[in-house]
Design a protein around this motif. Structure first.
Motif, PDB file in Angstrom:
ATOM      1  N   TRP A   1       0.738  -1.072   0.093  1.00  0.00           N
ATOM      2  CA  TRP A   1       0.176   0.272   0.161  1.00  0.00           C
ATOM      3  C   TRP A   1       0.817   1.054   0.001  1.00  0.00           C
ATOM      4  CZ3 TRP A   1      -4.433  -1.443   4.032  1.00  0.00           C
ATOM      5  CH2 TRP A   1      -5.027  -2.458   3.528  1.00  0.00           C
ATOM      6  N   GLY A   2       2.168   1.086  -0.153  1.00  0.00           N
ATOM      7  CA  GLY A   2       2.846   2.335  -0.273  1.00  0.00           C
ATOM      8  C   GLY A   2       3.303   2.973   0.994  1.00  0.00           C
ATOM      9  N   TRP A   3       3.233   2.201   2.271  1.00  0.00           N
ATOM     10  CA  TRP A   3       3.552   3.068   3.514  1.00  0.00           C
ATOM     11  C   TRP A   3       5.073   2.675   3.790  1.00  0.00           C
ATOM     12  CZ3 TRP A   3      -1.028   0.860   6.847  1.00  0.00           C
ATOM     13  CH2 TRP A   3      -2.304   1.379   6.186  1.00  0.00           C
TER      14      TRP A   3
ATOM     15  N   ILE B   1      12.952  -0.743   7.450  1.00  0.00           N
ATOM     16  CA  ILE B   1      12.968  -0.599   8.939  1.00  0.00           C
ATOM     17  C   ILE B   1      12.953   0.921   8.906  1.00  0.00           C
ATOM     18  CG2 ILE B   1      14.698  -0.556  10.800  1.00  0.00           C
ATOM     19  CD1 ILE B   1      15.817  -3.289   9.670  1.00  0.00           C
ATOM     20  N   GLU B   2      13.582   1.885   8.294  1.00  0.00           N
ATOM     21  CA  GLU B   2      13.410   3.439   8.483  1.00  0.00           C
ATOM     22  C   GLU B   2      11.697   3.685   8.177  1.00  0.00           C
ATOM     23  OE1 GLU B   2      17.431   2.395   6.994  1.00  0.00           O
ATOM     24  OE2 GLU B   2      15.431   1.723   6.439  1.00  0.00           O
ATOM     25  N   ASN B   3      11.067   2.841   7.320  1.00  0.00           N
ATOM     26  CA  ASN B   3       9.758   3.225   7.038  1.00  0.00           C
ATOM     27  C   ASN B   3       8.785   2.743   8.351  1.00  0.00           C
ATOM     28  OD1 ASN B   3       9.995   2.969   3.617  1.00  0.00           O
ATOM     29  ND2 ASN B   3      10.402   4.770   4.943  1.00  0.00           N
ATOM     30  N   LEU B   4       9.313   1.912   9.322  1.00  0.00           N
ATOM     31  CA  LEU B   4       8.360   1.361  10.191  1.00  0.00           C
ATOM     32  C   LEU B   4       7.660   2.216  11.090  1.00  0.00           C
ATOM     33  CD1 LEU B   4       7.823  -1.631  11.065  1.00  0.00           C
ATOM     34  CD2 LEU B   4       9.761  -1.553  12.540  1.00  0.00           C
TER      35      LEU B   4
ATOM     36  N   ARG C   1      10.997  -9.409   4.429  1.00  0.00           N
ATOM     37  CA  ARG C   1      12.031  -9.648   5.233  1.00  0.00           C
ATOM     38  C   ARG C   1      13.046  -8.458   4.853  1.00  0.00           C
ATOM     39  NH1 ARG C   1      11.961 -15.271   6.267  1.00  0.00           N
ATOM     40  NH2 ARG C   1      14.021 -15.394   6.949  1.00  0.00           N
ATOM     41  N   ASP C   2      14.002  -8.018   5.867  1.00  0.00           N
ATOM     42  CA  ASP C   2      15.172  -6.977   5.740  1.00  0.00           C
ATOM     43  C   ASP C   2      15.737  -6.769   4.493  1.00  0.00           C
ATOM     44  OD1 ASP C   2      14.180  -6.610   8.310  1.00  0.00           O
ATOM     45  OD2 ASP C   2      16.103  -7.033   9.333  1.00  0.00           O
ATOM     46  N   GLY C   3      15.636  -5.702   3.816  1.00  0.00           N
ATOM     47  CA  GLY C   3      16.542  -5.491   2.763  1.00  0.00           C
ATOM     48  C   GLY C   3      15.740  -6.032   1.336  1.00  0.00           C
ATOM     49  N   PHE C   4      14.451  -6.428   1.622  1.00  0.00           N
ATOM     50  CA  PHE C   4      13.751  -6.824   0.700  1.00  0.00           C
ATOM     51  C   PHE C   4      14.446  -8.161  -0.087  1.00  0.00           C
ATOM     52  CE2 PHE C   4      10.711  -6.516  -3.058  1.00  0.00           C
ATOM     53  CZ  PHE C   4       9.617  -6.555  -2.161  1.00  0.00           C
ATOM     54  N   LYS C   5      14.835  -8.967   1.001  1.00  0.00           N
ATOM     55  CA  LYS C   5      15.719 -10.120   0.288  1.00  0.00           C
ATOM     56  C   LYS C   5      14.861 -11.390   0.696  1.00  0.00           C
ATOM     57  CE  LYS C   5      20.214  -8.021   0.251  1.00  0.00           C
ATOM     58  NZ  LYS C   5      21.653  -7.986   1.074  1.00  0.00           N
TER      59      LYS C   5
ATOM     60  N   THR D   1      18.033 -14.334   5.723  1.00  0.00           N
ATOM     61  CA  THR D   1      17.886 -12.817   5.802  1.00  0.00           C
ATOM     62  C   THR D   1      17.252 -12.412   7.224  1.00  0.00           C
ATOM     63  OG1 THR D   1      17.565 -12.677   3.488  1.00  0.00           O
ATOM     64  CG2 THR D   1      16.786 -10.845   4.615  1.00  0.00           C
ATOM     65  N   PRO D   2      17.808 -11.305   7.837  1.00  0.00           N
ATOM     66  CA  PRO D   2      17.333 -11.079   9.099  1.00  0.00           C
ATOM     67  C   PRO D   2      15.474 -10.537   8.969  1.00  0.00           C
ATOM     68  CG  PRO D   2      19.212 -10.123   8.949  1.00  0.00           C
ATOM     69  CD  PRO D   2      18.922 -10.639   7.589  1.00  0.00           C
ATOM     70  N   THR D   3      14.929 -10.432   9.967  1.00  0.00           N
ATOM     71  CA  THR D   3      13.627 -10.012   9.943  1.00  0.00           C
ATOM     72  C   THR D   3      13.225  -8.902  11.232  1.00  0.00           C
ATOM     73  OG1 THR D   3      13.084 -11.891  11.619  1.00  0.00           O
ATOM     74  CG2 THR D   3      12.758 -12.220   8.945  1.00  0.00           C
ATOM     75  N   LYS D   4      14.073  -7.965  11.106  1.00  0.00           N
ATOM     76  CA  LYS D   4      13.846  -6.991  12.556  1.00  0.00           C
ATOM     77  C   LYS D   4      12.770  -6.153  12.176  1.00  0.00           C
ATOM     78  CE  LYS D   4      16.256  -3.134  14.459  1.00  0.00           C
ATOM     79  NZ  LYS D   4      17.912  -2.347  14.707  1.00  0.00           N
ATOM     80  N   GLY D   5      12.524  -5.736  10.807  1.00  0.00           N
ATOM     81  CA  GLY D   5      11.387  -4.991  10.513  1.00  0.00           C
ATOM     82  C   GLY D   5      10.071  -5.800  10.635  1.00  0.00           C
ATOM     83  N   ARG D   6      10.232  -6.815  10.204  1.00  0.00           N
ATOM     84  CA  ARG D   6       8.730  -7.544  10.370  1.00  0.00           C
ATOM     85  C   ARG D   6       8.525  -7.921  11.758  1.00  0.00           C
ATOM     86  NH1 ARG D   6       8.992 -13.266   7.539  1.00  0.00           N
ATOM     87  NH2 ARG D   6       8.498 -12.326   5.642  1.00  0.00           N
ATOM     88  N   ASP D   7       9.528  -8.216  12.514  1.00  0.00           N
ATOM     89  CA  ASP D   7       9.280  -8.513  13.952  1.00  0.00           C
ATOM     90  C   ASP D   7       8.796  -7.245  14.723  1.00  0.00           C
ATOM     91  OD1 ASP D   7      10.489 -10.886  13.377  1.00  0.00           O
ATOM     92  OD2 ASP D   7      12.217 -10.752  14.617  1.00  0.00           O
TER      93      ASP D   7
END
Length: 445
Positions: free
Chosen positions: A303-305, A312-315, A349-353, A358-364
């Motif tokens: 949705w472009g958010w 992570i910056e956009n979280l 997943r982080d870095g869109f990888k 790949t880490p999941t800091k943003g998802r978590d």
């Protein structure tokens, strides 16, 4: 003396009759309780809240759309993996699975789920039906419940495009060929196409009317089913089609209710986002007397958010928009007196990888935030009753970024990168967040 003796005997007889009556009443009550205990424990809605087996039901669930295919003995089937997946989910406190009944149409389309269930209208792949039967049996053994969706507005399982094609409109465009704007314009024809609706209704009658071959339990009597859902993200796809869309939703809900008095009915809506951003339209479809609870979906990246290069910056922005979106829908649910379930939400997943390491800091972080919104509201007696994250990849190990026949199923459909939004058994930090939330929700009374 004789009179006193006769009176005593008479009193004893009266007392014995009373004791006998009381004993019989106790036996009858116990028998009734035993019968009630043996009766199916369907999920119900009482005073705007879910109930199950006489207790409030709040839950953390997931999306497991490929469950019926995995449970089959044909192409894509793996019953050993199915058991492993169900046991793992249960151990985490996940007991609610949102599942696709089956996909529609031709095979060999790279962006579509296969094997398909409905090859042509009224022509069914019995292997997938057996898979659905087996899945429900195994879920029932584990006291898990299924939300079964019957249609799809998107191309990855057929749905709208399948019914339009067989209603006489010919092959429908696919997004990978023409792009999504042209695809959505074509799909907007579904809202007003009565023949397409009737083909769908025939399918609904067939599925709901079935009996499980393994348990001999009619689908309408199976407590392993929580809800029949009209579709996955049903949309009008055009503002001027909203009245016809609302009419179709009401007709479909009424048909399901006429076929099944035991199970809940839901829509599968994204919320206002799926109603051309009309909160009024969403309120009208949820207010229908045959719709038992409301749904929303949330996709910050789609949705472009949040952007692929700055997840992570956009979280913070994703969280802010998420709360605003949820609050607006919760206000409507409070007005309607119906529970709300956020049954799809995801974060890449982080870095869109997409690889499993790949880490999941943003998802978590996003999951923690969404879960807190759900639990905080539930603990305060609000209408937020549950959530199904997207989605369960479990023990799968993706082989190709573009899914190919023979690859293991993740929860990313064939049109999406494999590993994009799926949660795997190796994602320990995400699973920790899920387990903590499941434990919190089970304590809500």
């Amino acid at each position: 003396m004789v009179y006193d003796l006769q009176f005593t005997v008479y009193s004893l007889q009266v007392m014995m009759k009373k004791i006998t009556i009381l004993l019989l009443a106790a036996v009858a009550l116990a028998a009734c309780q035993d019968v009630r205990q043996d009766e199916p424990q369907f999920v119900t809605v009482e005073d705007g809240h879910f109930m199950r087996a006489g207790e409030p039901y709040y839950y953390v669930g997931t999306n497991f759309w490929y469950g019926a295919i995995l449970a089959s003995e044909g192409q894509g089937g793996d019953r050993d993996r199915l058991s492993e997946e169900l046991d793992k989910m249960k151990s985490l406190g996940i007991d609610n699975l949102r599942i696709l009944v089956g996909s529609d149409g031709e095979r060999g389309v790279k962006t579509k789920v296969e094997p398909t269930l409905q090859i042509r209208p009224g022509e069914y792949n019995d292997t997938i039906l057996a898979g659905l039967d087996y899945l429900l049996m195994e879920m029932g053994k584990r006291q898990m419940v299924a939300v079964l969706y019957l249609n799809n507005s998107w191309e990855w399982s057929g749905g709208y495009s399948f019914y339009l094609e067989h209603a006489g409109l010919g092959k429908q465009p696919r997004p990978d060929d023409v792009g999504y704007p042209a695809f959505m314009q074509a799909m907007s024809q579904y809202a007003t196409n009565e023949k397409a609706h009737q083909l769908f209704y025939d399918y609904v009658r067939f599925i709901i009317g079935r009996t499980n071959r393994y348990t001999n339990v009619k689908y309408t009597d199976d407590p392993a089913i929580m809800s029949w859902q009209i579709g996955n993200e049903p949309r009008a796809f055009a503002e001027d089609k909203l009245p016809a869309f609302e009419k179709w939703i009401a007709e479909a809900a009424a048909l399901i209710r006429s076929l099944d008095k035991n199970h809940l009915i839901s829509i599968g809506s994204e919320g206002a986002w799926g109603c051309e951003m009309s909160y009024d339209s969403w309120e009208r479809i949820c207010a229908d007397k045959n719709v038992d609870y409301c749904n929303v979906h949330l996709w910050p990246y789609n949705w472009g958010w949040a952007k692929a290069d700055s997840l992570i910056e956009n979280l913070p922005r994703a969280k802010e928009n998420t709360k605003e979106y949820i609050d607006k829908h919760l206000a409507i649910c409070e007005k309607l007196g119906k529970p709300l379930v956020m049954e799809e939400f995801g974060y890449p997943r982080d870095g869109f990888k997409f690889t499993l390491d790949t880490p999941t800091k943003g998802r978590d972080g996003y999951y923690e935030y969404v879960f807190s919104l759900v639990a905080d509201n539930a603990e305060q007696g609000g209408k937020f009753a549950g959530c199904n994250f997207w989605g369960w990849g479990g023990f799968a190990k993706p082989v190709h970024e573009q899914w190919q026949v023979g690859d293991p199923y993740t929860n990313d459909p064939a049109q999406e990168a494999q590993g994009l939004n799926s949660v795997f058994a190796s994602d320990s930090s995400t699973l920790f967040v899920v387990r903590e939330q499941a434990g919190r929700m089970k304590k809500v009374k």
